[in-house]
Design a protein around this motif. Sequence first.
Motif, PDB file in Angstrom:
ATOM      1  N   THR A  37       0.810  -1.219   0.000  1.00  0.00           N
ATOM      2  CA  THR A  37       0.000   0.000   0.000  1.00  0.00           C
ATOM      3  C   THR A  37       0.845   1.273   0.000  1.00  0.00           C
ATOM      4  OG1 THR A  37      -0.170  -0.181   2.387  1.00  0.00           O
ATOM      5  CG2 THR A  37      -1.998  -1.082   1.103  1.00  0.00           C
ATOM      6  N   GLY A  38       2.155   1.122  -0.153  1.00  0.00           N
ATOM      7  CA  GLY A  38       3.001   2.321  -0.207  1.00  0.00           C
ATOM      8  C   GLY A  38       2.759   3.148  -1.458  1.00  0.00           C
ATOM      9  N   HIS A  40       0.562   5.097  -3.724  1.00  0.00           N
ATOM     10  CA  HIS A  40      -0.731   5.719  -3.432  1.00  0.00           C
ATOM     11  C   HIS A  40      -1.458   6.130  -4.705  1.00  0.00           C
ATOM     12  CE1 HIS A  40       1.261   6.835   0.617  1.00  0.00           C
ATOM     13  NE2 HIS A  40       0.642   5.674   0.702  1.00  0.00           N
ATOM     14  N   VAL A  78       8.006   1.600  -3.532  1.00  0.00           N
ATOM     15  CA  VAL A  78       8.696   2.253  -2.411  1.00  0.00           C
ATOM     16  C   VAL A  78       9.142   1.225  -1.375  1.00  0.00           C
ATOM     17  CG1 VAL A  78       6.570   2.698  -1.073  1.00  0.00           C
ATOM     18  CG2 VAL A  78       8.553   4.201  -0.796  1.00  0.00           C
ATOM     19  N   GLU A  79       8.391   0.145  -1.255  1.00  0.00           N
ATOM     20  CA  GLU A  79       8.753  -0.875  -0.268  1.00  0.00           C
ATOM     21  C   GLU A  79      10.063  -1.566  -0.640  1.00  0.00           C
ATOM     22  OE1 GLU A  79       5.660  -0.549  -1.583  1.00  0.00           O
ATOM     23  OE2 GLU A  79       4.142  -0.684  -0.005  1.00  0.00           O
ATOM     24  N   GLN A  92      16.287   7.977   0.599  1.00  0.00           N
ATOM     25  CA  GLN A  92      15.337   7.988   1.727  1.00  0.00           C
ATOM     26  C   GLN A  92      15.942   8.737   2.922  1.00  0.00           C
ATOM     27  OE1 GLN A  92      14.928   3.657   1.598  1.00  0.00           O
ATOM     28  NE2 GLN A  92      12.699   3.868   1.487  1.00  0.00           N
ATOM     29  N   MET A 101       9.233  15.862   3.160  1.00  0.00           N
ATOM     30  CA  MET A 101       7.837  15.406   3.107  1.00  0.00           C
ATOM     31  C   MET A 101       7.094  16.021   4.277  1.00  0.00           C
ATOM     32  SD  MET A 101       8.821  11.766   4.628  1.00  0.00           S
ATOM     33  CE  MET A 101      10.497  12.379   4.528  1.00  0.00           C
ATOM     34  N   GLY A 104       3.252  13.099   3.588  1.00  0.00           N
ATOM     35  CA  GLY A 104       3.830  11.815   3.205  1.00  0.00           C
ATOM     36  C   GLY A 104       3.101  11.089   2.091  1.00  0.00           C
ATOM     37  N   TYR A 105       2.005  11.646   1.623  1.00  0.00           N
ATOM     38  CA  TYR A 105       1.190  10.900   0.659  1.00  0.00           C
ATOM     39  C   TYR A 105       1.863  10.813  -0.712  1.00  0.00           C
ATOM     40  CZ  TYR A 105      -3.121   8.931  -1.225  1.00  0.00           C
ATOM     41  OH  TYR A 105      -4.056   8.094  -1.788  1.00  0.00           O
ATOM     42  N   THR A 107       5.052  11.058  -1.143  1.00  0.00           N
ATOM     43  CA  THR A 107       6.458  10.712  -0.929  1.00  0.00           C
ATOM     44  C   THR A 107       6.909   9.448  -1.667  1.00  0.00           C
ATOM     45  OG1 THR A 107       6.267  11.781   1.224  1.00  0.00           O
ATOM     46  CG2 THR A 107       8.205  10.399   0.872  1.00  0.00           C
ATOM     47  N   PRO A 108       6.157   8.345  -1.610  1.00  0.00           N
ATOM     48  CA  PRO A 108       6.620   7.163  -2.330  1.00  0.00           C
ATOM     49  C   PRO A 108       6.831   7.419  -3.820  1.00  0.00           C
ATOM     50  CG  PRO A 108       4.926   6.556  -0.749  1.00  0.00           C
ATOM     51  CD  PRO A 108       4.955   8.061  -0.796  1.00  0.00           C
ATOM     52  N   LEU A 111       9.890   9.653  -4.308  1.00  0.00           N
ATOM     53  CA  LEU A 111      11.139   8.894  -4.162  1.00  0.00           C
ATOM     54  C   LEU A 111      11.442   8.117  -5.438  1.00  0.00           C
ATOM     55  CD1 LEU A 111      10.667   7.538  -0.520  1.00  0.00           C
ATOM     56  CD2 LEU A 111      12.579   8.973  -1.286  1.00  0.00           C
TER      57      LEU A 111
ATOM     58  N   PHE B  18       6.561   6.988   6.453  1.00  0.00           N
ATOM     59  CA  PHE B  18       6.226   7.563   5.145  1.00  0.00           C
ATOM     60  C   PHE B  18       7.272   7.200   4.086  1.00  0.00           C
ATOM     61  CE2 PHE B  18       4.060  11.242   7.611  1.00  0.00           C
ATOM     62  CZ  PHE B  18       2.935  10.469   7.799  1.00  0.00           C
ATOM     63  N   LEU B  19       8.527   7.115   4.503  1.00  0.00           N
ATOM     64  CA  LEU B  19       9.615   6.848   3.558  1.00  0.00           C
ATOM     65  C   LEU B  19       9.641   5.402   3.094  1.00  0.00           C
ATOM     66  CD1 LEU B  19      12.418   8.812   5.401  1.00  0.00           C
ATOM     67  CD2 LEU B  19      11.629   9.262   3.074  1.00  0.00           C
ATOM     68  N   THR B  20       9.047   4.524   3.877  1.00  0.00           N
ATOM     69  CA  THR B  20       9.140   3.100   3.572  1.00  0.00           C
ATOM     70  C   THR B  20       7.815   2.527   3.080  1.00  0.00           C
ATOM     71  OG1 THR B  20       8.699   2.632   5.904  1.00  0.00           O
ATOM     72  CG2 THR B  20      11.010   2.703   5.221  1.00  0.00           C
ATOM     73  N   GLY B  21       6.837   3.387   2.857  1.00  0.00           N
ATOM     74  CA  GLY B  21       5.540   2.895   2.384  1.00  0.00           C
ATOM     75  C   GLY B  21       4.718   2.263   3.483  1.00  0.00           C
ATOM     76  N   TYR B  25      -2.742   5.305   5.616  1.00  0.00           N
ATOM     77  CA  TYR B  25      -3.760   6.226   5.114  1.00  0.00           C
ATOM     78  C   TYR B  25      -5.070   5.468   4.984  1.00  0.00           C
ATOM     79  CZ  TYR B  25       0.350   8.977   4.109  1.00  0.00           C
ATOM     80  OH  TYR B  25       1.524   9.667   4.236  1.00  0.00           O
ATOM     81  N   ASP B  28      -5.630   2.678   2.558  1.00  0.00           N
ATOM     82  CA  ASP B  28      -4.811   1.487   2.801  1.00  0.00           C
ATOM     83  C   ASP B  28      -5.531   0.493   3.709  1.00  0.00           C
ATOM     84  OD1 ASP B  28      -2.939   3.001   1.474  1.00  0.00           O
ATOM     85  OD2 ASP B  28      -1.800   3.527   3.279  1.00  0.00           O
TER      86      ASP B  28
END
Lengths: 164, 789
Positions: A37-38, A40, A78-79, A92, A101, A104-105, A107-108, A111, B18-21, B25, B28
């Motif tokens: 789910t990273g 979005h 992103v994962e 990162q 960020m 954060g929405y 952000t993935p 990146l 946030f940086l790692t997913g 939210y 999700d």
Amino acid sequence: MIATIDIEFTVNGKPVRISVPPRMTLVDCLRDMLGLTGSHIGCEHGVCGACSVMLDRVPIRSCLMFAVQADGAAVTTVEGLEGPDGKLSPLQEAFWDCHAMQCGYCTPGMLVAAQGLLDENPTPTSAEIREAISSNLCRCTGYQQIVEAIQLAAQRMNEGVDHA
Amino acid sequence: MSEHGMGASVRRKEDYRFLTGNGHYLDDMVRPRQTFACFVRSPHAHAKIRGIDTSSAASAPGVIGIFTGKDLEADGVGPLICGWGITDKNGEPHKAPAHPALATDEVRHVGDQLAVVIAETLEQARDGAELVSVDYEELPAVVLPKNAMDASSPLVHADVPNNLCYDWELGDKAATEAAFSNAAHVTSIDIVNNRLVPNAIEPRAAIGEYDAGSENLTLYTTSQNPHVARLVLSAFNGIAPEHKLRVIAPDVGGGFGSKIFIYAEETVCLWAARKVRRPVKWTASRSEAFQTDAHGRDHVTHAELAMDADGKFLGLRVNTIANMGAYLSTFATCVPSYLYATLLAGQYTTPAIYCDVQAVFTNTTPVDALRGAGRPEATYVIERLVETAAKETGVAPSELRRRNMVAADAYPYQTPVIMQYDCGNYGASLDEAMRIADHTGFAARKAEAQSRGKLRGIGFSAYIEACGIAPSAAVGSLGAGVGLWEAGQIRFNPTGNVTVFTGSHSHGQGHETTFAQIISERLGVPFENIDVVHGDTDKVMFGMGTYGSRSAAVGGSALVKAADKIIEKGRKIAAHILEASEDDIEFANGNFTVAGTDKAMNIGEVAFAAYVPHNYPEGLEPGLNETAVYDPLNFSFPAGTHICEVEIDPDTGAVEIVNYTAVDDFGTVINPMIVAGQVQGGVAHGVGQALHEGCNYDENGQLITGSFMDYSMPRADNTPSVDIGYTSVPSPSNPLGVKGCGEAGAIAAPAATINAVVDALWDLGVHDIAMPATAHKIWQSIRAAKAAA
């Protein structure tokens, strides 16, 4: 009507065999079927870039692509940006250090866009960074700290190479 | 300054996820047996609903339930509310036409929802919604606010004559008229504050969930203020009593005001969860976000400034028509009234001000608070007027501002429009901004640009805003339906680490970090041993949420009060264990010390003693857990000067912002890195309004700018870097001395940017340009001016 179609691809280095409905987008497949789910969903018309993932090392919009089109490809989300040892990537880390960020929405996707740039151009100017990430919308930051983070990551990665 | 205390640029606690997913939210989230909702929406701006045929949809695969407004009515679900009452010029309350969550008789804007289809999958819900057949009788629509009151305009609501929600005034009309009659010079402007779409990148979303055993309902929602949502959904919509309703706002992907409001979709999902006895999930598409998130701004204003021969401001007269859209959103009424006209003094000593505002209904999406909410509109009026006055009278814009600024020693300063400014130093901000922007070098830069065929301009915006809206009694007297205090709780756990609860909500602002910095500084607990909890009505006592740059000033102050209580109780425990008098216990850096000795206990040890009270003061309750509520003494008043410098290509009309300087007085700064992000993000929003963004409807009320392909958002390649400076005068109105920083950029930037564009074009004869000042518009203005010359 074909109910589902079998596909095989890799996601963050791991092989995936899955049966997907033909009308399922890649981002829905990643989020709903693989639990990643990273990535979005921000617009579903290919403009905001929140769903950006790497397809064979190139950033793409996973909302504009059907999952079946990823058959045979290598997808990185992103994962999958962290190193195999679980350490954050230089990008990162730099995003964290520079406050790149807020909510954060985006952000993935940001990146992924930035990683795509650095893979192609390890020493981008700030104008080149702005040009590259203009593909992705961020409503919070005003982009400046994202630009600074990408510059810092590039600098650290290049220093790392020099020191090796 | 400690590494993690006040004033340190600490990396944020929230960022790892946030940086790692790994953020959580709303979209999700997957609840067991969840179903999906899809809303049936009007394609027309205005139409009668003659009938809704759901029979085909009802038999479509996967469809579980179809509901219309009649079902809501039958269940006694109340309409959506507006929580701020305005009394108009005649002493009458504002017109509040019914706003059903699902329209029953008429639809009043494109996207107005009238039915919901709930199905096993999202695709089935969408397919089902396609099959709902609505028999519409199209009605004429009114779109533009300036036409809304015309006798010939159709009525949005049959029971609201002239589409007039209220006709409201503030200030001394007679004194202002007198000031104008004595004026040596009067400057007049006609301006439009363009309509904006908020466009948080995360669309709104909700999951309603019903527990048949306990009869409890839970709403997961993208909210900036979950407790307010619970209160409204209980008290006004009547969906469940407050103690049977839990509202959870998890990680929220930006709000900018648009996630304050209690919308139809969240209300319906919650209600429907009990109907279908399964969780009901809805996530807005971007099209739905464009059509239904409350929009911002949309003012049409005529303003006049009266000056004496020395350029001293004598009076300000403002008339504004403010678009409410088709219905009143949750706080729509206060935005163009108490959040707008009360700031019309700006940084200046203008002694007489009169403003009247006609709030009107149109067949467009409801309009409500958006980043700045009334204050960007006020700043745009004042700073465009002042800039134009400077040009007309030949006084340098900085000098004209300086002549009229409230002096640094004049506080508290009572304006003629309610507000009492508590502190500030506006001249210092202006000086510092001019220094950073190298204002003295501008003439040379302009000449150099000219040699390249480019037009350079420079523009100022000396803004003021009112944040941390308060105190409760004062805002109540102005019509607010809620109190505007904030709650905070500090809970030491027995092992000495700390869980902090706040009623404010972070959706990008970084409360998990800044509030931990406050607690670390005040209580000496290591930063990494503090976690901040927000966004869950079952965890946090109560809270008013986050908007109006209030979280640090109000929510942070509540935590300071709670920390004081912790210290007070800890002192009693330490005195007992250290066998000293309570008066002899000093607290610093996390240690309770017997004055003049080396006998000490760390606050973590005190916490353990409080939870394992074997050796404990008689009569003192065990535990170390304190709650405080803070109701501020006054608003806080951030202020500053922004300077924008642009270069325009006269052949294309393209504008480049070559320098942008922001000097702000936010009082005490807790985390400079976070504050810089707020400034830059705010400026991007304001520059977006000035140069790019504009929400447009056609004459029939169709939304033309309904996607990111049509609505121009600020991007990395057209958003300036901001040179930032501070002139900090700590606020006397709260214990932290903070003022709020989240909206300043959006408030200051539109006027600074347009003033710069107009400065560049002034000598060509272009004396005004409407936002957004797109290349096309500028190019046309240049052509028109040349043709007229």
